[in-house]
Each structure stands twice: as C-alpha cells, then as structure tokens.
Design an enzyme around this catalytic site. Structure first.
Site, short mmCIF file in Angstrom:
data_model
loop_
_atom_site.label_atom_id
_atom_site.label_comp_id
_atom_site.label_asym_id
_atom_site.label_seq_id
_atom_site.Cartn_x
_atom_site.Cartn_y
_atom_site.Cartn_z
CE1 TYR A 47 54.48 13.09 23.77
CE2 TYR A 47 55.82 11.17 23.20
CZ TYR A 47 54.74 12.00 22.95
OH TYR A 47 53.92 11.74 21.88
N GLY A 135 72.90 6.08 42.07
CA GLY A 135 74.07 6.94 42.12
C GLY A 135 73.83 8.23 41.36
CB SER A 137 73.12 8.73 36.93
OG SER A 137 72.13 8.21 37.81
CE LYS A 190 68.78 11.07 44.80
NZ LYS A 190 68.41 11.81 43.57
CG ASP A 243 71.92 10.34 43.49
OD1 ASP A 243 71.94 11.27 42.66
OD2 ASP A 243 71.14 9.37 43.39
CB SER A 253 68.31 18.37 40.74
OG SER A 253 67.52 17.90 41.81
NE ARG A 254 62.97 14.37 36.35
CZ ARG A 254 62.72 13.10 36.10
NH1 ARG A 254 61.88 12.43 36.87
NH2 ARG A 254 63.30 12.48 35.10
CG ASN A 255 63.72 15.41 43.89
OD1 ASN A 255 62.61 15.15 44.31
ND2 ASN A 255 64.38 14.57 43.11
CB VAL A 279 57.97 11.56 38.81
CG1 VAL A 279 57.87 11.21 40.29
CG2 VAL A 279 56.73 11.08 38.06
#
Length: 341
Positions: A47, A135, A137, A190, A243, A253-255, A279
């Site tokens: 998933y 941090g 990751s 961030k 970060d 990166s999801r954001n 998320v």
C-alpha cells in the site's frame, strides 16, 4: 528492548523495518486489520512501500493490546491531525510505556499544538519522557539503507541521548537536541514552503524562483520558531534547513508533488487524489501556520499565499507574483536580535 512503531504508512514501515538491524524486538502496528493481514501474507507493504520486502524479524499486528504489552519505547508515525484521537482511544494500553517518540511533522489545526504537546496532554506524562525524531528522510531511501542524518529532540537532553543511542543505525546517524520546539516547528512548516516550491515548479518558474522561495521560506519558519522560544540555530539544522531542502526539491516529496500538480492546474482535491491515500501534512499545516501568523501578527507572506491558493481558490500564478509586489524590505528582520553567548 522492545519497540513498537504505531502507524504502518511508508515512514512507520521503513523505520520499523530497519530497526530490526539492532536485534531488538520490533513490532509494527497498523489500524486496518485487512491491510495488516495482506502485509503479513506478502511480507511487503504493497500500500505504501511496494517492491520492498520486510525483515523476517519484523512483527506486524493490528492488535493494540499485543502491540503495547511490555513495550519500552512507542514510536508514533501517525498523521498529526489524527494523533490526539489515537492517543485518546488507546490511552489505557499506552500508560505503562516509558518513552514516546513522535515522527509526525505538523501542527494540530484545532489547537495549534505541536505533537509533543499533544502526547503530553493526552497521556499525562512528563515532557522528559517525550521526544521527536525528525530531519531529511524519505522512507524509500531508508528501506534501501542509504546514508542519512536526522535529529532526536527532547526537553530532557538525557532522554535525547538515551534514545539517540538506541535508535542510531549503521547507515543512519542521529544527532541529539534539547530544542524540541525548534525541531517540531521546522519539521512542520517546511512542508508548507515545499508546497510553494512545487507550485513554482508546476508553473515553470525555474530554479531562481525556487531558490528564493526556499530561502525566504526559511526566514518565515524561523520567525515562528523564535515566537515560540526555539533556538534560531535549530532551524538551520537537519530538522529545519535540511528537511526544507529535501522536501522542496525532490519528486519523492508529497508536499512538493501537491504544489506542482496545483501549479499545473489541478484543484487541491484532484492533487490529493493523485497521492492514492498518502498524506501530505503541509496541506493541513498551511491552515495551522496561517492561523498562527494571523493571531500573532507574524509576517509570513509565502505561507499566507499558499493558504490562499489551497483554501481560497487564489490563482497559483497570481499568488506567487503577488510576493514580488510586497513592500521592499531589508533582508534581515530589523528587530531580529540574537546573542551567540
């Protein structure tokens, strides 16, 4: 030593998996019983981390009683907006655990509280038993055991040192800090700046624009950190600058991805659907940060424009261009004072 990681998303799974290297008894707890059964059957989290086989020693369960029995350290890898409900629901099982480590990065919208504050309130424990691990990751790189450095912070430096020794791995260097406020503020905010960087990339604005957003975004993060009494140097460390750079520049990166999709013309809902259930904390932290800036009259133009794009349907292009038309200012805040001693 017995450690349970609560939350079977990508980061919780990766952290639990690599901690098996230490020879501890490691349990990964997931809320969804059907998903946990499938992960157990395949020895793979299809998933959130498809393609990565799990360590044979890693135990996986949805049984909260089993997951908390005789556990020394609880690690929470739970989205911040759901952390309080999880703790309320399972308080009776968590009561006897000695140390609690948060890995989530966000600020609760309803209270504007940081994760360590939520843990202290709901479990009624002293701050010296609470820490945050944060941090630069990405879970996939952790699963691949690629080198990284992160930081663990607690108000009690002895707690941070104890957990640092336990959680450090051959490929994962952990620094310690007693500035848990700064570490949590940096980790949360961030993500908002990363959304701005993604929007810029989605609009095709180039490297100059993104570098400016990251740098000025760091200033905004530091303003909030100072407001809450954090040390400015913490924001220049792994949980802040480190970060921020990672999250604002990587396709993992999801954001950043959410921002890029919005910059390309998708709505917030359409962009979130592309994450397939994962998320992007920055979407929620944008609200929290906006409320903090308004309540405390803190100048955070990038954060405020991200909020307007996400929640007031402002044009992404108009939002970023409006940053250029702000009042011309000195680069360093005129009221900024910092005593190195």
């Amino acid at each position: 030593m017995k450690i349970t990681v609560f939350g079977s998303g990508s980061w919780g799974t990766a952290l639990a998996n690599v901690l098996c290297e230490k020879g501890y008894k490691i349990i990964l707890w997931g809320r969804n019983e059907d998903k946990v059964k499938k992960i157990l059957e395949l020895r793979e989290n299809i998933y959130y981390l498809p393609g990565y086989k799990l360590d044979p020693l890693l135990e996986i369960t949805s049984d909260i009683e089993y997951a908390t029995k005789d556990v020394d350290i609880a690690i929470f890898s739970i989205p911040i907006q759901g952390l309080r409900d999880f703790l309320k629901t399972n308080k009776e099982y968590l009561d006897k655990i000695k140390f609690f480590v948060n890995t989530g990065k966000g600020i609760e919208i309803s209270t504007l509280k940081r994760p360590s504050e939520i843990i202290k309130e709901e479990l009624n424990v002293d701050f010296e038993r609470v820490a945050t691990l944060s941090g630069p990751s990405f879970a996939k790189e952790v699963m691949e055991k690629k080198p990284l450095a992160i930081v663990i912070a607690s108000m009690n430096l002895n707690t941070a040192k104890y957990l640092q020794d336990i959680l450090s791995l051959s490929f994962m260097r952990i620094y310690r800090s007693d500035d848990i406020i700064g570490v949590e503020i940096g980790g949360a905010l961030k993500n908002v700046i990363a959304i701005a960087a993604g929007i810029s990339d989605g609009l095709g604005f180039g490297y100059n624009a993104k570098a400016s957003l990251i740098t000025r975004g760091l200033v905004e993060i530091n303003r909030i950190a100072i407001l809450y009494g954090a040390h400015p140097f913490t924001i220049l460390g792994l949980s802040g600058l480190g970060d921020l750079v990672l999250t604002s520049t990587s396709v993992l990166s999801r954001n950043w991805t959410i921002g890029k999709l919005i910059g390309e013309g998708l709505s917030l809902e359409e962009a979130l659907n592309r994450l397939n259930g994962m998320v992007a904390e920055g979407v929620y932290t944008a609200k929290s940060a906006y409320y903090i800036s308004q309540e405390n009259k803190v100048y955070m133009p990038i954060t405020q424009e991200v909020y307007k794009v996400l929640y007031e349907n402002k044009s992404p292009k108009e939002a970023l261009y409006s940053l250029l038309s702000k009042e011309l200012k000195h680069e360093i805040d005129e009221d900024f004072q910092f005593n190195l001693l």
